[in-house]
Design a protein around this motif. Structure first.
Motif, PDB file in Angstrom:
ATOM      1  N   UNK A  10       0.868  -1.160   0.114  1.00 52.91           N
ATOM      2  CA  UNK A  10      -0.045  -0.093   0.048  1.00 52.91           C
ATOM      3  C   UNK A  10       0.820   1.174  -0.064  1.00 52.91           C
ATOM      4  N   UNK A  11       0.218   2.173  -0.719  1.00 49.60           N
ATOM      5  CA  UNK A  11       1.194   3.234  -1.018  1.00 49.60           C
ATOM      6  C   UNK A  11       0.072   4.688  -0.680  1.00 49.60           C
ATOM      7  N   UNK A  12       0.886   5.585  -0.037  1.00 48.11           N
ATOM      8  CA  UNK A  12      -0.145   6.759   0.175  1.00 48.11           C
ATOM      9  C   UNK A  12      -0.111   7.748  -0.995  1.00 48.11           C
ATOM     10  N   UNK A  13      -1.400   8.393  -1.369  1.00 45.05           N
ATOM     11  CA  UNK A  13      -1.230   9.221  -2.402  1.00 45.05           C
ATOM     12  C   UNK A  13      -2.155  10.344  -2.114  1.00 45.05           C
ATOM     13  N   UNK A  14      -1.599  11.551  -2.411  1.00 40.40           N
ATOM     14  CA  UNK A  14      -2.325  12.906  -2.209  1.00 40.40           C
ATOM     15  C   UNK A  14      -3.310  13.098  -3.316  1.00 40.40           C
ATOM     16  N   UNK A  15      -4.356  13.783  -3.056  1.00 37.99           N
ATOM     17  CA  UNK A  15      -5.256  14.165  -4.347  1.00 37.99           C
ATOM     18  C   UNK A  15      -5.052  15.967  -4.555  1.00 37.99           C
ATOM     19  N   UNK A  16      -4.860  16.133  -5.748  1.00 38.53           N
ATOM     20  CA  UNK A  16      -4.731  17.624  -5.981  1.00 38.53           C
ATOM     21  C   UNK A  16      -6.171  18.221  -5.626  1.00 38.53           C
TER      22      UNK A  16
END
Length: 73
Positions: A10-16
């Motif tokens: 699992x990897x964290x990803x920010x939303x723009x």
């Protein structure tokens, strides 16, 4: 922050910010449509159709709430 599964974990990803705005707008729209459907179900329908419309409105309300929560995290 959204966790997505990529390859080995699992990897964290920010939303723009624009994506957050659209997710929030869809959530608000679903909640508004749910309010209209539940009003229609209570005042204009009877029987099984009333039950089906109420379940549909509840599902839209829950989905809208989840999308709203996603947009603020």
């Amino acid at each position: 922050m959204i966790r997505i599964f990529v390859g080995q974990g699992w990897r964290k990803q920010e939303m723009d910010p624009m994506t957050k705005m659209w997710v929030s707008l869809v959530g608000i729209g679903l909640m508004a449509i749910a309010a209209l459907i539940i009003s229609l179900a209570r005042y204009k329908t009877k029987g099984i159709l009333r039950f089906i419309l109420s379940i549909l409105a509840f599902g839209m309300l829950v989905l809208g709430g989840i999308l709203g929560f996603i947009s603020i995290t």
